[in-house]
Write a protein that holds these residues in place. Structure first.
Motif, PDB file in Angstrom:
ATOM      1  N   ILE A  75       0.840  -1.203   0.000  1.00 10.20           N
ATOM      2  CA  ILE A  75       0.000   0.000   0.000  1.00 10.20           C
ATOM      3  C   ILE A  75       0.872   1.249   0.000  1.00 10.20           C
ATOM      4  O   ILE A  75       0.591   2.222  -0.717  1.00 10.20           O
ATOM      5  CB  ILE A  75      -0.937  -0.009   1.227  1.00 10.20           C
ATOM      6  CG1 ILE A  75      -1.939  -1.157   1.137  1.00 10.20           C
ATOM      7  CG2 ILE A  75      -1.688   1.323   1.330  1.00 10.20           C
ATOM      8  CD1 ILE A  75      -2.799  -1.312   2.370  1.00 10.20           C
ATOM      9  N   PHE A  76       1.932   1.230   0.791  1.00  4.52           N
ATOM     10  CA  PHE A  76       2.826   2.392   0.887  1.00  4.52           C
ATOM     11  C   PHE A  76       3.434   2.725  -0.476  1.00  4.52           C
ATOM     12  O   PHE A  76       3.391   3.880  -0.920  1.00  4.52           O
ATOM     13  CB  PHE A  76       3.937   2.102   1.911  1.00  4.52           C
ATOM     14  CG  PHE A  76       4.991   3.170   1.975  1.00  4.52           C
ATOM     15  CD1 PHE A  76       4.748   4.364   2.635  1.00  4.52           C
ATOM     16  CD2 PHE A  76       6.230   2.983   1.366  1.00  4.52           C
ATOM     17  CE1 PHE A  76       5.724   5.354   2.688  1.00  4.52           C
ATOM     18  CE2 PHE A  76       7.202   3.958   1.414  1.00  4.52           C
ATOM     19  CZ  PHE A  76       6.948   5.151   2.078  1.00  4.52           C
ATOM     20  N   SER A  97       2.413   1.745  -3.467  1.00  6.25           N
ATOM     21  CA  SER A  97       1.363   2.104  -4.417  1.00  6.25           C
ATOM     22  C   SER A  97       0.988   3.569  -4.267  1.00  6.25           C
ATOM     23  O   SER A  97       0.797   4.286  -5.263  1.00  6.25           O
ATOM     24  CB  SER A  97       0.133   1.221  -4.203  1.00  6.25           C
ATOM     25  OG  SER A  97       0.414  -0.129  -4.452  1.00  6.25           O
ATOM     26  N   THR A  98       0.886   4.024  -3.026  1.00 11.53           N
ATOM     27  CA  THR A  98       0.552   5.419  -2.760  1.00 11.53           C
ATOM     28  C   THR A  98       1.665   6.349  -3.238  1.00 11.53           C
ATOM     29  O   THR A  98       1.400   7.414  -3.812  1.00 11.53           O
ATOM     30  CB  THR A  98       0.300   5.630  -1.256  1.00 11.53           C
ATOM     31  OG1 THR A  98      -0.684   4.696  -0.803  1.00 11.53           O
ATOM     32  CG2 THR A  98      -0.183   7.038  -0.972  1.00 11.53           C
ATOM     33  N   LEU A 110       1.438   6.698  -6.955  1.00 14.02           N
ATOM     34  CA  LEU A 110       0.296   7.528  -7.323  1.00 14.02           C
ATOM     35  C   LEU A 110       0.600   9.014  -7.159  1.00 14.02           C
ATOM     36  O   LEU A 110       0.375   9.819  -8.079  1.00 14.02           O
ATOM     37  CB  LEU A 110      -0.919   7.139  -6.468  1.00 14.02           C
ATOM     38  CG  LEU A 110      -2.174   8.000  -6.637  1.00 14.02           C
ATOM     39  CD1 LEU A 110      -2.732   7.866  -8.058  1.00 14.02           C
ATOM     40  CD2 LEU A 110      -3.229   7.609  -5.614  1.00 14.02           C
ATOM     41  N   PHE A 111       1.145   9.395  -6.009  1.00 16.34           N
ATOM     42  CA  PHE A 111       1.422  10.805  -5.755  1.00 16.34           C
ATOM     43  C   PHE A 111       2.608  11.313  -6.580  1.00 16.34           C
ATOM     44  O   PHE A 111       2.665  12.497  -6.915  1.00 16.34           O
ATOM     45  CB  PHE A 111       1.659  11.043  -4.264  1.00 16.34           C
ATOM     46  CG  PHE A 111       0.395  11.083  -3.455  1.00 16.34           C
ATOM     47  CD1 PHE A 111      -0.436  12.193  -3.487  1.00 16.34           C
ATOM     48  CD2 PHE A 111       0.011   9.990  -2.686  1.00 16.34           C
ATOM     49  CE1 PHE A 111      -1.610  12.230  -2.758  1.00 16.34           C
ATOM     50  CE2 PHE A 111      -1.172  10.012  -1.955  1.00 16.34           C
ATOM     51  CZ  PHE A 111      -1.989  11.134  -1.989  1.00 16.34           C
ATOM     52  N   ILE A 129      -9.496   4.623  -1.870  1.00 15.46           N
ATOM     53  CA  ILE A 129      -8.329   3.893  -1.373  1.00 15.46           C
ATOM     54  C   ILE A 129      -8.266   2.469  -1.917  1.00 15.46           C
ATOM     55  O   ILE A 129      -7.208   2.013  -2.378  1.00 15.46           O
ATOM     56  CB  ILE A 129      -8.300   3.895   0.175  1.00 15.46           C
ATOM     57  CG1 ILE A 129      -7.960   5.297   0.699  1.00 15.46           C
ATOM     58  CG2 ILE A 129      -7.282   2.882   0.700  1.00 15.46           C
ATOM     59  CD1 ILE A 129      -7.983   5.412   2.215  1.00 15.46           C
ATOM     60  N   ILE A 177      -6.433   1.574  -5.285  1.00 10.76           N
ATOM     61  CA  ILE A 177      -4.990   1.370  -5.415  1.00 10.76           C
ATOM     62  C   ILE A 177      -4.504   0.187  -4.574  1.00 10.76           C
ATOM     63  O   ILE A 177      -3.307  -0.105  -4.577  1.00 10.76           O
ATOM     64  CB  ILE A 177      -4.204   2.639  -5.017  1.00 10.76           C
ATOM     65  CG1 ILE A 177      -4.409   2.972  -3.537  1.00 10.76           C
ATOM     66  CG2 ILE A 177      -4.590   3.818  -5.889  1.00 10.76           C
ATOM     67  CD1 ILE A 177      -3.493   4.061  -3.022  1.00 10.76           C
ATOM     68  N   MET A 178      -5.405  -0.493  -3.880  1.00  7.96           N
ATOM     69  CA  MET A 178      -5.014  -1.626  -3.049  1.00  7.96           C
ATOM     70  C   MET A 178      -5.016  -2.912  -3.870  1.00  7.96           C
ATOM     71  O   MET A 178      -5.988  -3.203  -4.560  1.00  7.96           O
ATOM     72  CB  MET A 178      -5.990  -1.799  -1.870  1.00  7.96           C
ATOM     73  CG  MET A 178      -5.811  -0.832  -0.740  1.00  7.96           C
ATOM     74  SD  MET A 178      -7.090  -1.076   0.533  1.00  7.96           S
ATOM     75  CE  MET A 178      -6.701  -2.741   1.092  1.00  7.96           C
TER      76      MET A 178
END
Length: 563
Positions: A271-272, A274-275, A278-279, A404, A407-408
């Motif tokens: 998750i970290f 992936s985030t 994305l950003f 959320i 993106i999981m």
């Protein structure tokens, strides 16, 4: 002009609109928050805290230390980045030229080509992997044919096979995004550069591609995220090549008792990153201004017969290769067989076997998906209304939370739900309910996005007129607004439906014997070398996807999915 007297005790239109803030829509907002807290926030928080749990139940950082110290763990992260990055680059190299040719030139059979490309995107990735095993596995049809010619070629297994299958599966993201951007680009900029003496290649490189960079990067992000989160393809083709989704799954369901804390740690890390990805994409896009007037959109260029034929053949090469897995599955499902062994000729044996042996999986797939899509349509429309018509800090928070799961990875979602609901007071593990919850949470963003797009186009005066006539807010929504939204919403809902019936990663974590679905059964059949029955089940999914896609295209018309 004299104001019309207001009957005693009757609220004005303004008062009615103010009252709606505290009745039906307040209740909807409350229910949405309850749902988000229960099935998105709580599982994620549980997953996060579980990653700090030691074997004796205490607090520890050892799981994270082990990840960075033990090569077996952090190598899986590097492997995930490697195959996802290479697949993204390859998808860009396939999808961008394909989109450019399809949008700028009058090639033949353009609609058929788009249908083939979209079909290859909407079929589940693991079916593509399974099909390539049939074609180019150790004993695949193509592999054996080429070996009979005296040529030795590597099989599809390994990291290179994963990259190829990912690229062929996900390049349609690039194609669709770039096609849309190229159709609306302002050609005056290209014409100005041409008048300054720029060559066609330099004009493409320095003008056209920079203008569509935000859209291209969004498509690339979709390819990377889909590849990074995929479970089925690396599991079928990897042969020991570990990526993070596989490692998290194996840690969670290990035959030696499993290691839920380490599985949680791997999930948090997924998750970290992936985030972060994305950003990062949003940051690079925000650094420059890419706005255009859009006053002069491109004109499709007419080609002479020979160039038209050559370009048509050129675009159909990748489209045909990417649709090959679906055709392979379809043909394989009709091959005559005895047990798992194929023979010459065709028969319906594989279909007879699946309807005799696994009818429950077929029933489960459609019943769970129908129930999920009903919830997604109703909830998606209500949430979209809150986001568009009831903008405030509370609804802004809703918009962030419901996206959320988008993106999981499905494996992570499944693990988080089991950790959250595997003990009292609410035990959902092992029930069909947890599958429906997972499908709704993971797929509802499609429906929400299509609903918000439609709602932005609807005039608010229709609702105000209904309220002014004394119709309650809830009745106004379902009898007026909802009906106006329905045609546009359905295209997004069908996309949610297609991805739900094909869902593997979260289902594989959450199901037990009685709740198995078609995708899980295909996965099991492939691993036990029952390719005929696996192909028959995959053909059912492919046919359902095709019919759903055609319905979505019909409903969306000029607004959405154009073939």
């Amino acid at each position: 002009m004299l104001a019309r007297p207001n009957p005693a005790g009757a609220p004005t239109v303004k008062q009615r609109l103010l009252l709606t803030r505290w009745d039906f829509w307040t209740f909807v907002t409350f229910c949405v928050y309850i749902f988000m807290l229960a099935f998105i926030v709580y599982p994620l928080v549980s997953l996060f805290f579980n990653s700090f749990v030691s074997k004796d139940g205490g607090f520890t950082l050892q799981n994270y230390l082990n990840f960075f110290k033990v090569k077996y763990y952090h190598q899986a992260l590097l492997n995930s980045f490697l195959v996802s990055s290479l697949a993204t680059v390859l998808a860009i190299l396939i999808g961008t030229p394909l989109a450019y040719i399809a949008t700028r030139y009058d090639i033949k059979f353009k609609g058929l080509m788009r249908l083939m490309v979209i079909m290859s995107l909407l079929s589940p990735p693991f079916i593509g992997a399974y099909s390539w095993i049939l074609l180019m596995g150790n004993n695949g049809f193509i592999t054996k044919f080429i070996r009979e010619l005296g040529i030795q070629i590597p099989s599809i297994y390994g990291w290179h096979g994963i990259v190829i299958v990912f690229a062929l599966q996900f390049y349609p993201h690039i194609f669709l995004y770039v096609s849309g951007a190229l159709k609306t680009i302002d050609t005056s900029l290209e014409e100005a550069s041409e008048s300054l003496g720029m060559t066609a290649w330099r004009r493409l490189r320095t003008v056209t591609l920079p203008l569509i960079f935000p859209t291209l990067s969004a498509g690339a992000l979709m390819v990377f995220m889909a590849s990074f989160a995929d479970f089925g393809t690396p599991m079928l083709l990897g042969q020991g090549y570990k990526v993070l989704p596989i490692l998290a799954y194996e840690q969670f369901v290990s035959e030696m008792g499993g290691n839920p804390a380490m599985a949680s740690t791997l999930s948090v890390i997924m998750i970290f990153f992936s985030t972060i990805i994305l950003f990062s994409q949003r940051y690079f896009v925000s650094r420059k201004n890419y706005s255009m007037t859009g006053m002069r959109t491109p004109v499709v260029k007419k080609l002479k017969p020979m160039p038209k034929v050559l370009l048509t053949v050129l675009v159909f090469i990748p489209a045909s290769i990417s649709i090959l897995p679906q055709l392979t599955v379809l043909v394989t499902s009709f091959l005559a067989k005895s047990g798992p062994v194929f023979h010459r000729g065709f028969s319906l044996d594989s279909y007879k076997e699946i309807f005799f042996r696994v009818p429950k999986a077929i029933l489960n797939t459609y019943s769970y998906s129908v129930l999920s899509i009903i919830i997604m349509v109703i909830a998606g429309m209500l949430i979209a209304y809150l986001l568009v018509r009831r903008k405030n800090k509370l609804t802004a928070f809703i918009d962030g939370i419901v996206m959320i799961p988008y993106i999981m990875p499905g494996t992570v979602l499944g693990i988080s739900l089991i950790i959250a609901f595997n003990k009292p007071p609410i035990v959902l593990t092992g029930t069909w309910v947890i599958l429906v919850i997972a499908y709704v949470v993971r797929k509802i963003p499609y429906t929400i996005r299509s609903s918000t797009a439609v709602l932005h186009q609807l005039d608010r005066s229709v609702e105000e007129a209904s309220v002014s006539l004394g119709v309650p807010p809830m009745k106004t929504f379902f009898k007026t607004t909802g009906r106006l939204m329905a045609p546009g919403v359905m295209s997004g809902a069908i996309l949610s439906w297609i991805t739900t019936i094909n869902e593997l990663s979260s289902t594989l974590v959450l199901y037990y014997g009685a709740t198995a679905t078609i995708s899980v059964t295909i996965y099991s059949e492939v691993f036990t070398s029952n390719y005929g029955t696996g192909a028959a089940l995959a053909s059912i999914l492919t046919l359902t996807t095709l019919v759903s896609l055609l319905i979505a295209n019909k409903l969306s018309g000029s607004r959405g999915l154009s073939l």
